[in-house]
Design a protein around this motif. Structure first.
Motif, short mmCIF file in Angstrom:
data_model
loop_
_atom_site.label_atom_id
_atom_site.label_comp_id
_atom_site.label_asym_id
_atom_site.label_seq_id
_atom_site.Cartn_x
_atom_site.Cartn_y
_atom_site.Cartn_z
N ASN A 54 -24.18 0.56 0.94
CA ASN A 54 -22.81 1.06 0.80
C ASN A 54 -21.98 0.14 -0.09
OD1 ASN A 54 -22.87 3.33 2.83
ND2 ASN A 54 -23.58 1.61 4.07
N ARG A 55 -20.96 0.70 -0.66
CA ARG A 55 -19.99 -0.04 -1.47
C ARG A 55 -18.68 0.01 -0.69
NH1 ARG A 55 -16.69 1.64 -6.11
NH2 ARG A 55 -16.44 -0.15 -7.48
N VAL A 56 -18.27 -1.12 -0.10
CA VAL A 56 -17.06 -1.18 0.73
C VAL A 56 -16.06 -2.07 0.01
CG1 VAL A 56 -16.15 -1.78 3.00
CG2 VAL A 56 -18.51 -0.95 2.79
N HIS A 57 -14.90 -1.51 -0.31
CA HIS A 57 -13.94 -2.26 -1.15
C HIS A 57 -12.51 -1.83 -0.87
CE1 HIS A 57 -13.40 1.21 -3.90
NE2 HIS A 57 -14.63 1.49 -3.49
N ASP A 104 -13.06 -7.20 -2.47
CA ASP A 104 -11.62 -6.94 -2.41
C ASP A 104 -11.19 -6.54 -0.99
OD1 ASP A 104 -11.38 -7.61 -5.06
OD2 ASP A 104 -11.51 -5.53 -5.77
N ILE A 105 -11.46 -7.46 -0.06
CA ILE A 105 -11.11 -7.26 1.35
C ILE A 105 -9.91 -8.13 1.67
CG2 ILE A 105 -11.94 -7.32 3.73
CD1 ILE A 105 -13.49 -5.36 1.85
N GLY A 106 -8.83 -7.52 2.13
CA GLY A 106 -7.61 -8.26 2.41
C GLY A 106 -6.92 -8.68 1.13
N TYR A 146 -17.66 -10.57 -2.20
CA TYR A 146 -16.78 -11.40 -3.03
C TYR A 146 -15.34 -10.92 -2.95
CZ TYR A 146 -17.43 -7.74 -6.60
OH TYR A 146 -17.48 -6.55 -7.28
N ARG A 147 -14.42 -11.82 -3.37
CA ARG A 147 -12.98 -11.61 -3.31
C ARG A 147 -12.55 -11.16 -1.91
NH1 ARG A 147 -13.41 -9.22 -8.76
NH2 ARG A 147 -13.06 -7.20 -7.78
N ASP A 171 -15.97 -16.34 -4.05
CA ASP A 171 -14.53 -16.07 -4.04
C ASP A 171 -14.00 -15.69 -2.67
OD1 ASP A 171 -14.26 -16.61 -6.79
OD2 ASP A 171 -14.91 -14.57 -7.27
N ALA A 172 -14.41 -16.46 -1.66
CA ALA A 172 -13.88 -16.26 -0.30
C ALA A 172 -12.72 -17.23 -0.10
CB ALA A 172 -14.96 -16.50 0.74
#
Length: 175
Positions: A54-57, A104-106, A146-147, A171-172
């Motif tokens: 899955n792609r979760v963003h 791109d989480i948060g 990442y991110r 990138d955390a």
């Protein structure tokens, strides 16, 4: 602790066993969690699930939703995750989170909630004994993360029987 309020909480909820959730693109700009596996008030539900490919963003997390205003910090503490497995009384087992792309989480630039918003959050109730069919609680392997506002992969303080191997995290906000 994650804020629970209907659709705001998780975009996808898997509250059963033997579910394969494969190859979806999940964007959750109005939710705290992209995909949640298990719990929903029943500690034993959610075993033998597969979350893969899955792609979760673009999962908002608490700060992007205005739930951790720095003027009221340190409360409320409202976190989030790309993928959440369980809750603090969760006894599900043999769940696989494999080869997902999570990014791109948060809000990676926000210092206010970084310890509560993660790429993958594993929250299995390690203080409970697992029955004989439980080979492991959660397996997280080969994910690219990442991110992230907080940590790439976070385990709750009392988890047990987890397998976390071969993940790539950059990138955390929290090392």
């Amino acid at each position: 602790t994650l804020f629970r309020s209907g659709a705001l909480y998780a975009t996808i909820g898997i509250f059963a066993s033997y579910i394969d959730f494969v190859g979806f693109d999940i964007s959750a700009p109005c939710s705290l969690v992209g995909i949640q596996v298990g719990d929903r008030g029943v500690p034993e539900n959610g075993s033998y699930n597969l979350i893969t490919g899955n792609r979760v963003h673009d999962v908002a997390g608490g700060c992007k939703l205005g739930l951790c205003d720095h003027r009221h910090y340190p409360t409320p503490h409202t976190g989030g995750a790309g993928i959440l497995v369980g809750s603090s009384r969760y006894r599900g087992h043999n769940n696989d989170v494999l080869a997902n792309l999570i990014f791109d989480i948060g809000d990676p630039l926000s210092p206010f909630n970084a310890n509560l918003v993660h790429g993958i959050y594993i929250d299995n109730g390690g203080e409970f004994p697992y029955s004989s069919p439980a080979l492991y609680a959660t397996k997280a392997e080969n994910n690219v993360i990442y991110r992230i506002e907080g940590t790439g992969i976070q385990e709750f303080h009392c988890t047990s029987n987890d397998i976390v191997t071969n993940n790539t995290i950059t990138d955390a906000g929290v090392a």
